[in-house]
Every structure is written in structure tokens, then in C-alpha cells.
Design a protein around this motif. Sequence first.
Motif, PDB file in Angstrom:
ATOM      1  N   GLU A   7      19.148 -24.859   2.945  1.00 21.94           N
ATOM      2  CA  GLU A   7      18.497 -23.926   2.010  1.00 21.94           C
ATOM      3  C   GLU A   7      17.672 -22.876   2.741  1.00 21.94           C
ATOM      4  N   ARG A   8      16.992 -23.324   3.785  1.00 24.05           N
ATOM      5  CA  ARG A   8      16.164 -22.391   4.549  1.00 24.05           C
ATOM      6  C   ARG A   8      16.619 -22.472   6.004  1.00 24.05           C
ATOM      7  N   GLY A   9      17.371 -21.466   6.428  1.00 19.84           N
ATOM      8  CA  GLY A   9      17.852 -21.519   7.799  1.00 19.84           C
ATOM      9  C   GLY A   9      18.692 -20.316   8.141  1.00 19.84           C
ATOM     10  N   ALA A  10      19.173 -20.299   9.369  1.00 18.80           N
ATOM     11  CA  ALA A  10      20.026 -19.205   9.837  1.00 18.80           C
ATOM     12  C   ALA A  10      20.949 -19.749  10.916  1.00 18.80           C
ATOM     13  N   ALA A  64      28.108 -18.601  -1.036  1.00 15.09           N
ATOM     14  CA  ALA A  64      28.101 -20.075  -1.047  1.00 15.09           C
ATOM     15  C   ALA A  64      27.699 -20.710   0.286  1.00 15.09           C
ATOM     16  N   ILE A  65      27.262 -19.907   1.246  1.00 14.10           N
ATOM     17  CA  ILE A  65      26.761 -20.456   2.519  1.00 14.10           C
ATOM     18  C   ILE A  65      25.265 -20.152   2.569  1.00 14.10           C
ATOM     19  N   GLY A  66      24.444 -21.193   2.572  1.00 13.74           N
ATOM     20  CA  GLY A  66      22.989 -21.003   2.507  1.00 13.74           C
ATOM     21  C   GLY A  66      22.431 -20.107   3.594  1.00 13.74           C
ATOM     22  N   PRO A  67      22.645 -20.460   4.868  1.00 13.78           N
ATOM     23  CA  PRO A  67      22.004 -19.667   5.926  1.00 13.78           C
ATOM     24  C   PRO A  67      22.719 -18.343   6.180  1.00 13.78           C
ATOM     25  N   GLN A  68      21.946 -17.318   6.442  1.00 15.58           N
ATOM     26  CA  GLN A  68      22.523 -16.061   6.937  1.00 15.58           C
ATOM     27  C   GLN A  68      23.045 -16.280   8.356  1.00 15.58           C
ATOM     28  N   ILE A  69      23.950 -15.398   8.769  1.00 15.84           N
ATOM     29  CA  ILE A  69      24.507 -15.480  10.117  1.00 15.84           C
ATOM     30  C   ILE A  69      24.013 -14.258  10.902  1.00 15.84           C
ATOM     31  N   PHE A  70      23.448 -14.536  12.078  1.00 12.63           N
ATOM     32  CA  PHE A  70      23.007 -13.461  12.958  1.00 12.63           C
ATOM     33  C   PHE A  70      23.812 -13.539  14.249  1.00 12.63           C
ATOM     34  N   CYS A  71      24.542 -12.483  14.549  1.00 13.94           N
ATOM     35  CA  CYS A  71      25.195 -12.391  15.854  1.00 13.94           C
ATOM     36  C   CYS A  71      24.330 -11.449  16.690  1.00 13.94           C
ATOM     37  N   ALA A  72      23.871 -11.937  17.849  1.00 13.71           N
ATOM     38  CA  ALA A  72      22.975 -11.113  18.664  1.00 13.71           C
ATOM     39  C   ALA A  72      23.731 -10.007  19.388  1.00 13.71           C
ATOM     40  N   GLY A  73      25.064 -10.152  19.514  1.00  9.11           N
ATOM     41  CA  GLY A  73      25.799  -9.187  20.337  1.00  9.11           C
ATOM     42  C   GLY A  73      25.422  -9.390  21.792  1.00  9.11           C
ATOM     43  N   SER A  74      25.410  -8.319  22.558  1.00  6.26           N
ATOM     44  CA  SER A  74      25.024  -8.420  23.965  1.00  6.26           C
ATOM     45  C   SER A  74      23.712  -7.673  24.199  1.00  6.26           C
ATOM     46  N   ALA A  75      22.773  -8.350  24.839  1.00  5.76           N
ATOM     47  CA  ALA A  75      21.477  -7.707  25.124  1.00  5.76           C
ATOM     48  C   ALA A  75      21.584  -6.686  26.240  1.00  5.76           C
ATOM     49  N   TYR A 112      13.427  -1.750  25.845  1.00  4.50           N
ATOM     50  CA  TYR A 112      13.892  -2.254  24.557  1.00  4.50           C
ATOM     51  C   TYR A 112      12.885  -1.904  23.473  1.00  4.50           C
ATOM     52  N   GLU A 113      13.397  -1.676  22.270  1.00  2.00           N
ATOM     53  CA  GLU A 113      12.510  -1.455  21.132  1.00  2.00           C
ATOM     54  C   GLU A 113      13.089  -2.123  19.894  1.00  2.00           C
ATOM     55  N   VAL A 114      12.236  -2.298  18.892  1.00  2.00           N
ATOM     56  CA  VAL A 114      12.597  -3.064  17.707  1.00  2.00           C
ATOM     57  C   VAL A 114      12.522  -2.152  16.488  1.00  2.00           C
ATOM     58  N   GLU A 115      13.547  -2.227  15.639  1.00  2.00           N
ATOM     59  CA  GLU A 115      13.609  -1.359  14.454  1.00  2.00           C
ATOM     60  C   GLU A 115      12.930  -2.016  13.258  1.00  2.00           C
ATOM     61  N   PRO A 116      12.562  -1.198  12.253  1.00  2.00           N
ATOM     62  CA  PRO A 116      12.068  -1.792  11.014  1.00  2.00           C
ATOM     63  C   PRO A 116      13.180  -2.602  10.339  1.00  2.00           C
ATOM     64  N   GLU A 117      12.803  -3.529   9.484  1.00  2.00           N
ATOM     65  CA  GLU A 117      13.813  -4.370   8.840  1.00  2.00           C
ATOM     66  C   GLU A 117      14.640  -3.565   7.835  1.00  2.00           C
ATOM     67  N   VAL A 118      15.959  -3.851   7.804  1.00  2.00           N
ATOM     68  CA  VAL A 118      16.812  -3.266   6.756  1.00  2.00           C
ATOM     69  C   VAL A 118      17.509  -4.402   6.019  1.00  2.00           C
ATOM     70  N   ASP A 119      17.754  -4.188   4.740  1.00  2.00           N
ATOM     71  CA  ASP A 119      18.449  -5.208   3.953  1.00  2.00           C
ATOM     72  C   ASP A 119      19.920  -5.245   4.333  1.00  2.00           C
ATOM     73  N   ILE A 120      20.548  -6.395   4.078  1.00  2.00           N
ATOM     74  CA  ILE A 120      21.974  -6.499   4.380  1.00  2.00           C
ATOM     75  C   ILE A 120      22.795  -6.500   3.103  1.00  2.00           C
ATOM     76  N   GLU A 121      24.017  -6.044   3.263  1.00  2.00           N
ATOM     77  CA  GLU A 121      24.994  -6.175   2.179  1.00  2.00           C
ATOM     78  C   GLU A 121      25.614  -7.563   2.307  1.00  2.00           C
ATOM     79  N   PRO A 122      25.937  -8.198   1.166  1.00  2.00           N
ATOM     80  CA  PRO A 122      26.611  -9.490   1.287  1.00  2.00           C
ATOM     81  C   PRO A 122      27.992  -9.337   1.899  1.00  2.00           C
ATOM     82  N   GLY A 123      28.416 -10.282   2.723  1.00  2.00           N
ATOM     83  CA  GLY A 123      29.754 -10.264   3.289  1.00  2.00           C
ATOM     84  C   GLY A 123      30.753 -10.846   2.301  1.00  2.00           C
ATOM     85  N   TYR A 124      31.988 -10.918   2.711  1.00  4.39           N
ATOM     86  CA  TYR A 124      33.000 -11.530   1.842  1.00  4.39           C
ATOM     87  C   TYR A 124      33.780 -12.539   2.650  1.00  4.39           C
ATOM     88  N   ARG A 125      34.512 -13.371   1.933  1.00  8.08           N
ATOM     89  CA  ARG A 125      35.389 -14.340   2.596  1.00  8.08           C
ATOM     90  C   ARG A 125      36.669 -14.436   1.834  1.00  8.08           C
TER      91      ARG A 125
END
Length: 308
Positions: free
Chosen positions: A235-238, A254-265, A295-308
Motif C-alpha cells: 500500500e505504501r511503497g515504491a 492495480a499495482i500499489g507501488p509506483q515504479i522509479f527507474c533512476a536511469g544512469s547518473a 547535479y541539481e534537483v527539479e521541483p516535483e511534477v505529477d505523473i500520468e498513469p501508465g498502461y499495461r
Amino acid sequence: MHGARKANPVRVLHVSDVHISLGLRRVPLADWPGKRLAGGINLLRGRGRRFEDAVSKLSRLAELADAERVELVICSGDFTAMGTASEFAAAREAFEPILESPAEFVCVAGNHDLYTRQVVRERRFEKYFGDLLQTDFPAARVDGSWPTVRLFGNHVAVIALNSARPNPAPWVSSGRIPAEELTALNDILGRPEIAGRFVFVVTHYAPCLEDGSPDTPAHGLENAEAFLRTCAGIERGAILCGHVHRTYRVRLPAIGPQIFCAGSATMHELEGFWLLEVEDGRVSAHRGRWNGSRYEVEPEVDIEPGYR
Ligand SMILES: [Fe+2]
Ligand SMILES: [Fe+2]
């Protein structure tokens, strides 16, 4: 210490795929057969050059972690390019500024860190990064160091799974989380010590791309469906991953946690990472970028839901 500060967010830096490489001349001749030949050709074609500033960028990353008061750094693998001993030594050294900071550190191996069967046989990843694989649930390990579980303060838990393996065929770089690790993950998620915590599930391979679709069979996580099913009830996770060298965030139906791909730093012109803030069981995410000198950090932006 952190548990007493209930109102304060926990700040997490999620990085991946730094791919420290030392160029072709530093690879011993005995290491060249098979998979490494393909990797070497990739380096010659210029892929290696896109990571040539990786070591200096990592020290800038440590400065950012300091400035942003990061308490936990999570690296989802691909420390090296071809898993040679000299690359591992350089990668470990490059991470020292981050490891010396007060932040805790959790990591998994990527496919480039388990590049050949010999690398796995010699336990090179464990030799250079094994001291960072401590777990709070040693009895829950079913596959070498995995799963690795860390309880962080009173509000956060990290469960790290291995999805990487050697792929002898040069055109294949797919991964798989062993079934016994998924069973262990399911058991861990049901434990009372985990209840009520925000749970980060970390593995190298991305269970989906930025639009929610599966990655290709030759590059993706073979058992992504089973992995996502096991995580669905969190319920609460990523879910934190790398392997795909693009920084993205996606929520699947239907998948509780969001998915974060860091890509390459560290990959030239694609540098990215996530700065995640966990507070009251929810996460806010800030994308990180390289501006040419830091490195710098951007303000938060909302995400669009993905599809499956
Ligand atoms: Fe990678
Ligand atoms: Fe990878």
C-alpha cells in the motif's frame, strides 16, 4: 535516531548505472573471450566514452547528497562496464565519498557487475561491495546475499532483490528474479516488522518501461509479471530499478507501488536520478539532472498513469 523524528521526511537518493570503466587497455587479455569481446566493441563504438567522466561526477553526487541532507542512498546496480577487478576497485573508490557521508547505503548488482560466469564464480561483486550488503533479516536470505532487508528508523524498509546474471550471448542482456527470492519477498512483506512502514523494493531490472509496457525479451526482466504481482499489494511503497538508461516514474493500474527507474547518473547527456522524500507513508519525487558542472534537483511534477 531517525524514529524519534516522526514528522520529518526521510530523504532518499536513488542512483543507478554509473558504469565505471577504465578503457580497453586496462582489461587483462585473459578476460577478452566471449561476452567481453562484445562489451569491448561497444566501448570502442563510443558507449564507453559516454561514461568517461563517471568518477568525477560521482564526487559531485556526494556533494549533492550532502547539500540535500540525504539519509539513505540506494544504488540499483551496474557499477561497472565489464565487471573486471580493476573496474570494481575503481567503482568502490568512486563511491567512497558517498559511503563516507552519514547516509546509509543499500545496493544491488547489475548485469554488468555479473558480466561473465567467471565474475560470478570469483564473487567479485561481493568482494568489493559485500560489506554493504548487511541485512536485518539474515534468516530470510535464500539466494546468497538476497533478499537483503534494511529497516530504516521506524518508518522505512528497503528490500533488495537480485535480478542480474551473466548472459553469455552478446545480444542478450535480460534478467530474472529467482522464484525463491519472490517467495521470500512475499514472506517478508507479511512480517510484523514491515507493517506500517514505507517499503522500497529494489532490483536492477525495470519491470516496465516509461509508458508501462514491458521491456523487450532480450533486454528486460523475464518474470516482470510475477514480480509485479508479488509487489501489487504494497500500500505504501515504491519499486526502484535501473538498467534502462532513462530516468522515469510510472504508476501501473492495480499495482500499489509506483515504479522509479533512476536511469544512469553518469551517462553523458542522459544523466538522471531520483531524490525521494518519504513522509507520512507517501513519497514525493524530484528528478535529478546534470547541468554540465554539477547535479541539481527539479521541483516535483505529477505523473500520468501508465498502461499495461
Ligand atoms: Fe546499465
Ligand atoms: Fe543493466
